[in-house]
Motif scaffolding. Structure first.
Motif, PDB file in Angstrom:
ATOM      1  N   VAL A   3      13.154   8.122   7.750  1.00 46.27           N
ATOM      2  CA  VAL A   3      12.122   8.306   8.770  1.00 46.27           C
ATOM      3  C   VAL A   3      10.751   8.101   8.142  1.00 46.27           C
ATOM      4  O   VAL A   3      10.397   8.770   7.166  1.00 46.27           O
ATOM      5  CB  VAL A   3      12.192   9.713   9.398  1.00 46.27           C
ATOM      6  N   VAL A   4       9.976   7.186   8.685  1.00 45.09           N
ATOM      7  CA  VAL A   4       8.620   6.941   8.205  1.00 45.09           C
ATOM      8  C   VAL A   4       7.694   8.000   8.792  1.00 45.09           C
ATOM      9  O   VAL A   4       7.751   8.307   9.987  1.00 45.09           O
ATOM     10  CB  VAL A   4       8.135   5.537   8.618  1.00 45.09           C
ATOM     11  N   THR A   5       6.833   8.554   7.966  1.00 42.73           N
ATOM     12  CA  THR A   5       5.854   9.531   8.425  1.00 42.73           C
ATOM     13  C   THR A   5       4.447   8.957   8.277  1.00 42.73           C
ATOM     14  O   THR A   5       4.247   7.945   7.602  1.00 42.73           O
ATOM     15  CB  THR A   5       5.958  10.843   7.630  1.00 42.73           C
ATOM     16  N   THR A   6       3.498   9.613   8.895  1.00 39.34           N
ATOM     17  CA  THR A   6       2.118   9.117   8.871  1.00 39.34           C
ATOM     18  C   THR A   6       1.231   9.917   7.923  1.00 39.34           C
ATOM     19  O   THR A   6       0.002   9.862   8.027  1.00 39.34           O
ATOM     20  CB  THR A   6       1.521   9.148  10.286  1.00 39.34           C
ATOM     21  N   ASP A   7       1.836  10.640   6.989  1.00 38.55           N
ATOM     22  CA  ASP A   7       1.043  11.417   6.035  1.00 38.55           C
ATOM     23  C   ASP A   7       0.102  10.512   5.249  1.00 38.55           C
ATOM     24  O   ASP A   7      -1.095  10.775   5.123  1.00 38.55           O
ATOM     25  CB  ASP A   7       1.960  12.181   5.077  1.00 38.55           C
ATOM     26  N   GLU A  48       0.823  -1.193   0.000  1.00 38.55           N
ATOM     27  CA  GLU A  48       0.000   0.000   0.000  1.00 38.55           C
ATOM     28  C   GLU A  48       0.862   1.250   0.000  1.00 38.55           C
ATOM     29  O   GLU A  48       2.097   1.170   0.135  1.00 38.55           O
ATOM     30  CB  GLU A  48      -0.955   0.001   1.193  1.00 38.55           C
ATOM     31  N   THR A  49       0.244   2.406  -0.149  1.00 37.68           N
ATOM     32  CA  THR A  49       0.977   3.668  -0.206  1.00 37.68           C
ATOM     33  C   THR A  49       1.478   4.068   1.181  1.00 37.68           C
ATOM     34  O   THR A  49       0.742   3.969   2.174  1.00 37.68           O
ATOM     35  CB  THR A  49       0.083   4.786  -0.765  1.00 37.68           C
ATOM     36  N   VAL A  50       2.725   4.490   1.244  1.00 39.95           N
ATOM     37  CA  VAL A  50       3.351   4.927   2.494  1.00 39.95           C
ATOM     38  C   VAL A  50       4.033   6.270   2.262  1.00 39.95           C
ATOM     39  O   VAL A  50       4.165   6.723   1.119  1.00 39.95           O
ATOM     40  CB  VAL A  50       4.385   3.897   2.993  1.00 39.95           C
ATOM     41  N   SER A  51       4.490   6.889   3.319  1.00 41.59           N
ATOM     42  CA  SER A  51       5.231   8.150   3.190  1.00 41.59           C
ATOM     43  C   SER A  51       6.458   8.108   4.095  1.00 41.59           C
ATOM     44  O   SER A  51       6.456   7.463   5.144  1.00 41.59           O
ATOM     45  CB  SER A  51       4.345   9.349   3.543  1.00 41.59           C
ATOM     46  N   TYR A  52       7.509   8.803   3.679  1.00 45.44           N
ATOM     47  CA  TYR A  52       8.761   8.781   4.435  1.00 45.44           C
ATOM     48  C   TYR A  52       9.629   9.975   4.045  1.00 45.44           C
ATOM     49  O   TYR A  52       9.429  10.624   3.023  1.00 45.44           O
ATOM     50  CB  TYR A  52       9.515   7.475   4.178  1.00 45.44           C
ATOM     51  N   ILE A  53      10.609  10.230   4.893  1.00 42.61           N
ATOM     52  CA  ILE A  53      11.574  11.296   4.658  1.00 42.61           C
ATOM     53  C   ILE A  53      12.968  10.683   4.646  1.00 42.61           C
ATOM     54  O   ILE A  53      13.318   9.895   5.524  1.00 42.61           O
ATOM     55  CB  ILE A  53      11.508  12.378   5.756  1.00 42.61           C
ATOM     56  N   VAL A  54      13.764  11.026   3.643  1.00 43.89           N
ATOM     57  CA  VAL A  54      15.155  10.608   3.575  1.00 43.89           C
ATOM     58  C   VAL A  54      15.999  11.864   3.787  1.00 43.89           C
ATOM     59  O   VAL A  54      16.145  12.688   2.889  1.00 43.89           O
ATOM     60  CB  VAL A  54      15.491   9.942   2.228  1.00 43.89           C
ATOM     61  N   SER A  55      16.546  12.011   4.976  1.00 46.06           N
ATOM     62  CA  SER A  55      17.249  13.240   5.334  1.00 46.06           C
ATOM     63  C   SER A  55      18.571  13.399   4.589  1.00 46.06           C
ATOM     64  O   SER A  55      19.099  14.500   4.478  1.00 46.06           O
ATOM     65  CB  SER A  55      17.517  13.274   6.844  1.00 46.06           C
ATOM     66  N   LEU A  56      19.096  12.290   4.074  1.00 46.08           N
ATOM     67  CA  LEU A  56      20.379  12.360   3.376  1.00 46.08           C
ATOM     68  C   LEU A  56      20.330  13.271   2.161  1.00 46.08           C
ATOM     69  O   LEU A  56      21.322  13.891   1.795  1.00 46.08           O
ATOM     70  CB  LEU A  56      20.809  10.949   2.951  1.00 46.08           C
ATOM     71  N   ASP A  57      19.189  13.317   1.499  1.00 48.22           N
ATOM     72  CA  ASP A  57      19.067  14.194   0.335  1.00 48.22           C
ATOM     73  C   ASP A  57      17.764  14.999   0.363  1.00 48.22           C
ATOM     74  O   ASP A  57      17.303  15.486  -0.658  1.00 48.22           O
ATOM     75  CB  ASP A  57      19.172  13.403  -0.966  1.00 48.22           C
ATOM     76  N   SER A  58      17.172  15.092   1.557  1.00 49.50           N
ATOM     77  CA  SER A  58      15.964  15.899   1.772  1.00 49.50           C
ATOM     78  C   SER A  58      14.757  15.405   0.976  1.00 49.50           C
ATOM     79  O   SER A  58      13.886  16.195   0.612  1.00 49.50           O
ATOM     80  CB  SER A  58      16.239  17.376   1.433  1.00 49.50           C
ATOM     81  N   THR A  59      14.695  14.107   0.705  1.00 48.07           N
ATOM     82  CA  THR A  59      13.532  13.535   0.025  1.00 48.07           C
ATOM     83  C   THR A  59      12.368  13.419   1.002  1.00 48.07           C
ATOM     84  O   THR A  59      12.510  12.869   2.090  1.00 48.07           O
ATOM     85  CB  THR A  59      13.864  12.139  -0.539  1.00 48.07           C
ATOM     86  N   ASP A  60      11.227  13.958   0.637  1.00 47.87           N
ATOM     87  CA  ASP A  60      10.005  13.856   1.435  1.00 47.87           C
ATOM     88  C   ASP A  60       8.899  13.438   0.470  1.00 47.87           C
ATOM     89  O   ASP A  60       8.425  14.244  -0.333  1.00 47.87           O
ATOM     90  CB  ASP A  60       9.677  15.201   2.081  1.00 47.87           C
ATOM     91  N   THR A  61       8.512  12.181   0.535  1.00 46.65           N
ATOM     92  CA  THR A  61       7.659  11.681  -0.536  1.00 46.65           C
ATOM     93  C   THR A  61       6.710  10.589  -0.068  1.00 46.65           C
ATOM     94  O   THR A  61       6.815  10.090   1.054  1.00 46.65           O
ATOM     95  CB  THR A  61       8.531  11.129  -1.687  1.00 46.65           C
TER      96      THR A  61
END
Length: 236
Positions: free
Chosen positions: A160-164, A34-47
């Protein structure tokens, strides 16, 4: 004797080598997640993206095996791809994670992949479990397993997993699987039954026992030829 050796080689290949052992192509045919959301701080990916088990059909095989992404910077869709090569999990690396972290991805898949027989998820929560497993694999790859305060969370926050868009169930499974990995004794786990399939213009995938090391097959063949040579000399 040579005929017997050849028959033995054929029997060995049939019994011990996967059907896709020499595959140079793979078809992606859906999956469970299913669809999830996460942040990759190494390259500022927020998707947000789909995460879960991918169904992969190798070569001319009519059946699929379960696979998981180890390279979320590249997309993958339902179609055929060429295979660039294979890597063992300990040698596989990426720009943003340390070589050797693939072992943790293999352990997670070994323990929690439904394709490998895991059934510990709740009723009607297969997709959430598979999404949580994929998130845990990404986390293990990009953050390792250092947990100095023993709180079940990796010390680094590269991933980092987010709950968006991540559902409560998927997040719960992700947290459960990561905590289990951080508490696991990996002393005897080598990950030798897992390898990474490198695809052309698509995500690299970790799979269970896709292709044995070419050297293993070559050495086996050389051994058979050597035995047949010795037998022929004795007869002469």
């Amino acid at each position: 004797m040579i005929k017997k050796m050849l028959l033995l080689l054929i029997l060995f290949s049939t019994l011990f080598l996967p059907i896709h052992v020499f595959a140079t192509t793979v078809d992606i045919t859906g999956g469970s997640g299913e669809t999830v959301s996460y942040i990759v701080s190494l390259d500022s990916t927020d998707t947000s993206s789909w995460a879960g088990q991918i169904n992969a059909q190798f070569g001319d095989s009519s059946s699929y095996i379960g696979a998981y992404c180890v390279d979320f910077y590249t997309d993958i869709t339902d179609k055929g791809y060429s295979i660039d090569g294979y890597s063992d999990v300990l040698s596989y690396t990426d720009t943003f994670f340390t070589k050797g972290n693939g072992l943790y991805a293999a352990w997670l898949m070994n323990e929690y992949s439904s394709w490998l027989g895991y059934t510990g998820y709740g009723f009607d929560e297969l997709a959430a479990s598979e999404a949580g497993l994929q998130l845990a694999i990404w986390d293990a790859l990009y953050d390792g397993i250092t947990d100095t305060d023993n709180d079940g969370i990796t010390d680094t926050d590269n991933f980092v997993v987010t709950t968006d868009t991540t559902t409560t169930a998927a997040y719960a499974y992700y947290s459960e699987y990561i905590a289990a990995l951080l508490d696991a004794d990996l002393t005897d786990f080598t990950g030798e039954n897992f390898q990474v399939v490198k695809l052309t213009d698509a995500q690299d995938l970790i799979v269970y026992n896709p292709v044995p090391e070419p050297g293993t097959v070559i050495l086996f063949g050389i051994g058979l030829l050597g035995i047949s040579g010795i037998v022929r000399k004795k007869k002469a």
